[in-house]
Motif scaffolding. Structure first.
Motif, mmCIF file in Angstrom:
data_model
loop_
_atom_site.group_PDB
_atom_site.id
_atom_site.type_symbol
_atom_site.label_atom_id
_atom_site.label_comp_id
_atom_site.label_asym_id
_atom_site.label_seq_id
_atom_site.Cartn_x
_atom_site.Cartn_y
_atom_site.Cartn_z
ATOM 1 N N ASP A 133 -0.744 2.729 1.992
ATOM 2 C CA ASP A 133 -1.938 2.786 1.139
ATOM 3 C C ASP A 133 -2.900 3.810 1.725
ATOM 4 O OD1 ASP A 133 -3.657 0.671 -0.930
ATOM 5 O OD2 ASP A 133 -4.784 2.051 0.367
ATOM 6 N N LEU A 134 -3.298 4.788 0.912
ATOM 7 C CA LEU A 134 -4.196 5.837 1.411
ATOM 8 C C LEU A 134 -5.530 5.215 1.811
ATOM 9 C CD1 LEU A 134 -3.489 8.707 -1.134
ATOM 10 C CD2 LEU A 134 -2.488 8.324 1.138
ATOM 11 N N ASP A 135 -6.104 5.748 2.899
ATOM 12 C CA ASP A 135 -7.368 5.201 3.388
ATOM 13 C C ASP A 135 -8.543 5.829 2.651
ATOM 14 O OD1 ASP A 135 -6.042 3.614 5.231
ATOM 15 O OD2 ASP A 135 -6.010 5.212 6.750
ATOM 16 N N HIS A 136 -9.488 4.981 2.268
ATOM 17 C CA HIS A 136 -10.734 5.429 1.637
ATOM 18 C C HIS A 136 -10.488 6.451 0.546
ATOM 19 C CE1 HIS A 136 -12.786 3.180 4.658
ATOM 20 N NE2 HIS A 136 -12.336 3.937 5.662
ATOM 21 N N PHE A 137 -9.509 6.161 -0.283
ATOM 22 C CA PHE A 137 -9.162 7.162 -1.285
ATOM 23 C C PHE A 137 -10.203 7.221 -2.393
ATOM 24 C CE2 PHE A 137 -6.288 9.031 -4.611
ATOM 25 C CZ PHE A 137 -6.226 10.261 -3.994
ATOM 26 N N LYS A 138 -10.893 6.128 -2.577
ATOM 27 C CA LYS A 138 -11.962 6.120 -3.566
ATOM 28 C C LYS A 138 -13.026 7.141 -3.165
ATOM 29 C CE LYS A 138 -14.809 2.829 -6.131
ATOM 30 N NZ LYS A 138 -15.763 3.892 -6.331
ATOM 31 N N ARG A 179 6.249 5.247 -6.129
ATOM 32 C CA ARG A 179 4.816 4.993 -6.275
ATOM 33 C C ARG A 179 4.679 3.555 -6.747
ATOM 34 N NH1 ARG A 179 0.514 7.912 -10.240
ATOM 35 N NH2 ARG A 179 -1.391 7.185 -9.221
ATOM 36 N N ASP A 223 -5.671 13.505 -7.839
ATOM 37 C CA ASP A 223 -4.317 13.571 -8.409
ATOM 38 C C ASP A 223 -3.460 14.594 -7.664
ATOM 39 O OD1 ASP A 223 -4.910 11.684 -10.231
ATOM 40 O OD2 ASP A 223 -4.922 12.990 -11.999
ATOM 41 N N HIS A 274 -11.569 13.452 -9.428
ATOM 42 C CA HIS A 274 -10.321 12.755 -9.729
ATOM 43 C C HIS A 274 -9.126 13.720 -9.772
ATOM 44 C CE1 HIS A 274 -8.734 8.846 -10.962
ATOM 45 N NE2 HIS A 274 -7.902 9.512 -11.747
ATOM 46 N N LYS A 288 -5.206 -2.386 7.677
ATOM 47 C CA LYS A 288 -6.537 -2.035 7.169
ATOM 48 C C LYS A 288 -7.616 -2.740 7.997
ATOM 49 C CE LYS A 288 -5.591 0.404 3.305
ATOM 50 N NZ LYS A 288 -6.006 1.784 3.097
ATOM 51 N N ARG A 309 -7.567 0.838 9.938
ATOM 52 C CA ARG A 309 -6.876 1.865 9.125
ATOM 53 C C ARG A 309 -6.167 2.920 9.982
ATOM 54 N NH1 ARG A 309 -11.263 0.163 6.302
ATOM 55 N NH2 ARG A 309 -10.853 -0.428 4.158
ATOM 56 N N LEU A 322 -2.325 13.160 -4.452
ATOM 57 C CA LEU A 322 -1.243 12.181 -4.631
ATOM 58 C C LEU A 322 0.087 12.897 -4.854
ATOM 59 C CD1 LEU A 322 -2.973 9.508 -6.908
ATOM 60 C CD2 LEU A 322 -2.191 9.202 -4.551
ATOM 61 N N GLY A 349 -1.401 3.016 -8.242
ATOM 62 C CA GLY A 349 -2.585 3.682 -7.693
ATOM 63 C C GLY A 349 -2.266 4.619 -6.553
ATOM 64 N N GLU A 350 -2.867 4.362 -5.390
ATOM 65 C CA GLU A 350 -2.599 5.204 -4.215
ATOM 66 C C GLU A 350 -1.768 4.426 -3.196
ATOM 67 O OE1 GLU A 350 -4.534 2.573 -3.495
ATOM 68 O OE2 GLU A 350 -5.599 3.576 -1.840
ATOM 69 N N ASN A 366 -11.896 10.637 -3.967
ATOM 70 C CA ASN A 366 -12.111 10.912 -5.388
ATOM 71 C C ASN A 366 -13.577 11.187 -5.674
ATOM 72 O OD1 ASN A 366 -9.662 10.834 -6.867
ATOM 73 N ND2 ASN A 366 -9.546 8.622 -6.564
HETATM 74 P P1 GH3 Z 1 -8.874 1.508 1.404
HETATM 75 O O1 GH3 Z 1 -8.879 2.376 2.605
HETATM 76 O O2 GH3 Z 1 -9.390 0.162 1.594
HETATM 77 O O3 GH3 Z 1 -7.510 1.503 0.736
HETATM 78 O O4 GH3 Z 1 -9.906 2.241 0.425
HETATM 79 P P2 GH3 Z 1 -9.553 2.865 -0.955
HETATM 80 O O5 GH3 Z 1 -10.761 3.509 -1.472
HETATM 81 O O6 GH3 Z 1 -8.360 3.720 -0.878
HETATM 82 O O7 GH3 Z 1 -9.136 1.588 -1.752
HETATM 83 P P3 GH3 Z 1 -9.454 1.029 -3.177
HETATM 84 O O8 GH3 Z 1 -8.320 0.125 -3.589
HETATM 85 O O9 GH3 Z 1 -10.834 0.446 -3.181
HETATM 86 O O10 GH3 Z 1 -9.432 2.248 -4.135
HETATM 87 C C1 GH3 Z 1 -8.273 2.904 -4.487
HETATM 88 C C2 GH3 Z 1 -8.709 4.167 -5.214
HETATM 89 O O11 GH3 Z 1 -7.621 4.994 -5.454
HETATM 90 C C3 GH3 Z 1 -9.341 3.848 -6.519
HETATM 91 C C4 GH3 Z 1 -9.063 5.069 -7.306
HETATM 92 O O12 GH3 Z 1 -10.183 5.891 -7.349
HETATM 93 C C5 GH3 Z 1 -7.997 5.782 -6.518
HETATM 94 N N1 GH3 Z 1 -6.814 6.005 -7.334
HETATM 95 C C6 GH3 Z 1 -5.889 5.081 -7.702
HETATM 96 N N2 GH3 Z 1 -4.980 5.691 -8.519
HETATM 97 C C7 GH3 Z 1 -5.342 6.978 -8.659
HETATM 98 C C8 GH3 Z 1 -4.822 8.100 -9.359
HETATM 99 O O13 GH3 Z 1 -3.804 8.019 -10.041
HETATM 100 N N3 GH3 Z 1 -5.480 9.283 -9.249
HETATM 101 C C9 GH3 Z 1 -6.586 9.416 -8.496
HETATM 102 N N4 GH3 Z 1 -7.169 10.599 -8.431
HETATM 103 N N5 GH3 Z 1 -7.126 8.376 -7.830
HETATM 104 C C10 GH3 Z 1 -6.507 7.176 -7.900
#
Ligand code: GH3
Ligand code: MG
Ligand code: MG
Length: 476
Positions: free
Chosen positions: A358-363, A397, A375, A371, A460, A464, A378, A400-401, A366
């Protein structure tokens, strides 16, 4: 172009055609009037298309040549050999067929960039049915007509053969065509009129009826009408579109075509039934050959449709198991791979591990870069990871991430090593957390994944950018 000049322009030839019956029947004046209309229409065809694209120009020059020569048949016959059959007019009449055929071929070629097999098979099916019909009712009786002599028979047979070839080419031209195109409609109507005129003659001959002067004149006007329609097509704005490639249609069958194919296929049994009813089957061989050809054509068409449907089913199945963004298998595709990997591990008594990433702090990524950039990351990570893994390892996959990796033949540090390798190739300095679980030799697959998920959660929690191994005992 507005409709008014188009209609005005049609007024001249329409008047010329309407004036035709005013001339004394069977005289040279009538024949010359006929030729005048024909040559006039031919001139219009050449002039109207002289600035058009090469295939259009070529097609209408051939149409013009055919129409002009055809229209000269009657005066030449009257002047050179008024009482003989075949006459000096027949070569001129007959030249219409190759000329129109070459013109149509130019249009068909311009409109399709490669061979359109379904269209070709449909065309052949329809011509085979009609060819059989023509053979039985027109060609065989002519071939058996001892009064005509060899030349007479050959010339007489050339007409129906020419009609069948033209009809086939017309069908081929019209398959998949845009019906709103005015020029194409005029070509279809013109050729249709010619063929209907010839068919009417053939029916009169078959039933042994000598047409009256009035009927003769009306039929001749049908041919003049055909000339005018071909000329009208040349002057129509939409003629330009006739040289544009049509693109590839699927092998599907429209309801109209299905009806035509059905009717064409039923001609052979219908003729057989008719001959049985009349008390003598005289065309047994022709019916056998015709229906065999029709069977083969129909089965070939069926095979085409079947292949098409199978290819679509495969495409759909792929779409259902592949993730669109990364091109990796999606969760559905991965579940199938996991099930068969567990089967293999059970059979061979070998270890099997699963890693959830799981990618760290991917939100945050973005939020900062957008976004689209997310993508791209990813996609880039998926490609880099896929090529950093062994061929036997499967990556998907998971959502999400989140990604999931299947590591056959690996447990403990042996499973952690490839995951650590993935860190070094992850693009843009992005980090991820990973949880690894090794199959215990008995648990169901969802339990295995749940343990990997718990390990990921632990990673996590621990800050992380690290890998946590689930503590369950590894299989032997
Ligand atoms: P954590 O380190 O706890 O995993 O933090 P996080 O931000 O990665 O975790 P969280 O689950 O809160 O958020 C996952 C984010 O991944 C939310 C969304 O913005 C992003 N994401 C999920 N799927 C996609 C996608 O297909 N494309 C893009 N650009 N972003 C995506
Ligand atoms: Mg997540
Ligand atoms: Mg995340």
């Amino acid at each position: 172009m507005s409709r008014r000049p188009q209609l005005l322009r049609l007024a001249v030839p329409a008047t010329a055609v309407a004036a035709y019956p005013l001339w004394p029947d069977g005289g040279i004046a009538e024949a010359l009037w006929f030729a005048l209309v024909g040559v006039g229409c031919a001139a219009v065809m050449v002039l109207a298309t002289r600035r058009r694209e090469a295939p259009i120009r070529a097609a209408w020059r051939w149409f013009a040549a055919g129409v002009a020569l055809n229209s000269l048949g009657t005066p030449v016959a009257l002047l050179v050999s008024p009482d003989s059959y075949p006459s000096a007019g027949d070569p001129l009449y007959l030249s219409l067929y190759p000329a129109l055929g070459i013109g149509l071929a130019a249009l068909i070629r311009a409109r399709s960039d490669r061979v359109d097999w379904p269209a070709l098979i449909d065309t052949t099916t329809i011509s085979t049915g009609l060819g059989l019909l023509t053979w039985v009712f027109v060609i065989r009786p002519l071939a058996a007509d001892a009064e005509l002599g060899v030349l007479g028979r050959t010339v007489s047979i050339a007409y129906p053969v020419g009609d069948i070839v033209l009809l086939s080419m017309l069908v081929r031209l019209l398959i998949g065509a845009d019906r709103r195109n005015g020029a194409l409609r005029a070509v279809g109507a013109g050729l249709g009129a010619l063929l209907a005129g010839d068919a009417t003659w053939a029916v009169f001959n078959e039933i042994g009826w000598e047409p009256t002067a009035l009927v003769n004149q009306l039929l001749t006007m049908v041919f003049l009408g055909a000339y005018v329609l071909l000329a009208a097509a040349a002057t129509h704005e939409s003629v330009r579109e006739l040289a544009e490639p049509r693109g590839r249609r699927g092998p599907g069958v429209t309801p109209v075509m299905l009806t035509l194919l059905t009717l064409a296929s039923l001609i052979a049994p219908a003729i057989l039934a008719l001959e049985v009813w009349r008390g003598e089957v005289v065309d047994g061989i022709a019916i056998a050959v015709g229906s065999s050809a029709l069977f083969v054509l129909v089965i070939t068409r069926m095979a085409q449709l079947l292949r098409h449907v199978e290819a679509q089913a495969r495409k759909l199945a792929d779409l259902a198991t592949v993730d669109e963004l990364t091109g990796l298998p999606n969760r559905r595709g991965w579940n199938a791979a996991l099930a068969s990997a567990i089967d293999g591990a059970r059979r061979d008594g070998r270890p099997l591990s699963v890693a959830l990433l799981d990618l760290d702090h991917f939100k945050a990524f973005n939020d900062e870069y957008g976004h689209q950039a997310g993508d791209r990351l990813l996609r880039g990570a998926a490609a880099a990871w896929r090529s950093a893994l062994r061929g036997v390892d499967a990556i998907a996959r998971y959502g999400g991430e989140e990604f999931i990796v299947l590591l056959p033949d690996a447990h403990g540090d042996g499973a952690a090593a490839p995951v650590e390798r993935l860190r070094t190739v992850t693009p843009a300095g992005q980090t991820f957390s990973a949880g690894i679980a090794t199959w215990d030799g008995a648990e169901p697959s969802d339990e295995l994944v749940a343990r990997a998920d718990r390990a990921l959660y632990a990673a996590k929690q621990a800050g992380r950018d690290r890998t946590v191994l689930d503590a369950a005992p590894a299989a032997a």
